[in-house]
Design a protein around this motif. Structure first.
Motif, PDB file in Angstrom:
ATOM      1  N   LEU A  72       0.820  -1.214   0.000  1.00 22.36           N
ATOM      2  CA  LEU A  72       0.000   0.000   0.000  1.00 22.36           C
ATOM      3  C   LEU A  72       0.854   1.264   0.000  1.00 22.36           C
ATOM      4  O   LEU A  72       0.561   2.221  -0.718  1.00 22.36           O
ATOM      5  CB  LEU A  72      -0.945   0.001   1.201  1.00 22.36           C
ATOM      6  N   ILE A  73       1.920   1.246   0.792  1.00 21.24           N
ATOM      7  CA  ILE A  73       2.801   2.426   0.831  1.00 21.24           C
ATOM      8  C   ILE A  73       3.536   2.586  -0.498  1.00 21.24           C
ATOM      9  O   ILE A  73       3.712   3.707  -0.985  1.00 21.24           O
ATOM     10  CB  ILE A  73       3.793   2.333   2.015  1.00 21.24           C
ATOM     11  N   THR A  74       3.937   1.456  -1.092  1.00 18.79           N
ATOM     12  CA  THR A  74       4.577   1.509  -2.414  1.00 18.79           C
ATOM     13  C   THR A  74       3.627   2.122  -3.431  1.00 18.79           C
ATOM     14  O   THR A  74       4.031   2.942  -4.259  1.00 18.79           O
ATOM     15  CB  THR A  74       5.012   0.099  -2.854  1.00 18.79           C
ATOM     16  N   TRP A  75       2.357   1.720  -3.357  1.00 18.74           N
ATOM     17  CA  TRP A  75       1.363   2.305  -4.259  1.00 18.74           C
ATOM     18  C   TRP A  75       1.256   3.817  -4.035  1.00 18.74           C
ATOM     19  O   TRP A  75       1.195   4.598  -4.983  1.00 18.74           O
ATOM     20  CB  TRP A  75       0.000   1.642  -4.045  1.00 18.74           C
ATOM     21  N   ARG A  76       1.255   4.260  -2.765  1.00 15.96           N
ATOM     22  CA  ARG A  76       1.167   5.700  -2.458  1.00 15.96           C
ATOM     23  C   ARG A  76       2.379   6.456  -3.005  1.00 15.96           C
ATOM     24  O   ARG A  76       2.238   7.562  -3.535  1.00 15.96           O
ATOM     25  CB  ARG A  76       1.074   5.926  -0.941  1.00 15.96           C
ATOM     26  N   ILE A  77       3.566   5.865  -2.854  1.00 11.39           N
ATOM     27  CA  ILE A  77       4.775   6.511  -3.378  1.00 11.39           C
ATOM     28  C   ILE A  77       4.697   6.621  -4.899  1.00 11.39           C
ATOM     29  O   ILE A  77       4.958   7.684  -5.477  1.00 11.39           O
ATOM     30  CB  ILE A  77       6.043   5.732  -2.957  1.00 11.39           C
ATOM     31  N   ALA A  78       4.319   5.525  -5.563  1.00  8.40           N
ATOM     32  CA  ALA A  78       4.221   5.531  -7.023  1.00  8.40           C
ATOM     33  C   ALA A  78       3.157   6.519  -7.492  1.00  8.40           C
ATOM     34  O   ALA A  78       3.353   7.226  -8.485  1.00  8.40           O
ATOM     35  CB  ALA A  78       3.915   4.120  -7.533  1.00  8.40           C
ATOM     36  N   ASP A  79       2.038   6.588  -6.764  1.00  7.61           N
ATOM     37  CA  ASP A  79       0.971   7.512  -7.118  1.00  7.61           C
ATOM     38  C   ASP A  79       1.429   8.962  -6.999  1.00  7.61           C
ATOM     39  O   ASP A  79       1.010   9.822  -7.757  1.00  7.61           O
ATOM     40  CB  ASP A  79      -0.244   7.262  -6.216  1.00  7.61           C
TER      41      ASP A  79
END
Length: 196
Positions: A72-79
């Motif tokens: 989830l945090i990886t998704w937030r960073i990528a977003d």
């Protein structure tokens, strides 16, 4: 991979069980030897000593939750950094497909919990609105989760100092000093050593 556990996890479990029943962080009762490298994880597991969830299952579920948190945090960073949906989804999908990521998520060690903390730290450092104290708290937990965590905590302080000034670096350093310094004081008083 869920049924499998790495053998080193049982070393930490032995220390955690002794902590939970009041014997302190020891492998063998009466022998004060720091045979673990993950103090925060050990204490976290020991908190399950008197619960319905056995520590052996708690270590698996905490790892799994940490793996999901890392995704989830990886998704937030990528977003935050990428514009296209495929670029945002690619890092998360690559992590999800990694058998190594899956194994370390449920092997029982602190690896995925530590990964989630480091990923959260990167995200907070990339977000200008995150308070320095909150960053320092996460960096402090990083410092007492793995031995090299102190290095990441200090890099965090240096980065905040250069980016936002001395006041910001000091605010982050305070919780790190409480966590890492508190553990070092405990280590010296309990084991009689400054290093494990």
């Amino acid at each position: 991979y869920f049924p499998e556990s790495i053998d080193d996890a049982y070393i930490t479990l032995r220390f955690s069980k002794n902590v939970s029943i009041g014997n302190g962080p020891v492998f063998n009762i009466g022998e004060r030897v720091e045979g673990y490298s993950n103090p925060f994880w050990m204490i976290l597991l020991s908190s399950f000593g008197d619960t319905v969830i056995p520590m052996e299952m708690a270590m698996k579920f905490l790892g799994l939750i940490s793996g999901i948190g890392s995704l989830l945090i990886t998704w937030r960073i990528a977003d935050k950094w990428f514009k296209s949906d495929s670029a945002v989804g690619a890092p998360v999908i690559l992590l999800e497909l990694s058998s190594f990521f899956a194994v370390w998520s449920v092997d029982g060690l602190e690896t995925m919990f530590y990964t989630m903390l480091i990923t959260a730290l990167v995200y907070m450092l990339a977000t200008d609105s995150t308070s320095s104290i909150l960053i320092g708290i996460v960096a402090g937990v990083v410092a007492v989760t793995r031995p090299e965590g102190s290095m990441f905590a200090l890099i965090t302080v240096v980065y905040l100092t250069f980016r936002n000034g001395h006041n910001s670096g000091f605010k982050a350093l305070l919780p790190i000093a409480v966590c890492a310094g508190g553990y070092e004081l405990f280590r010296y008083l309990y084991f009689g050593e400054f290093v494990s």
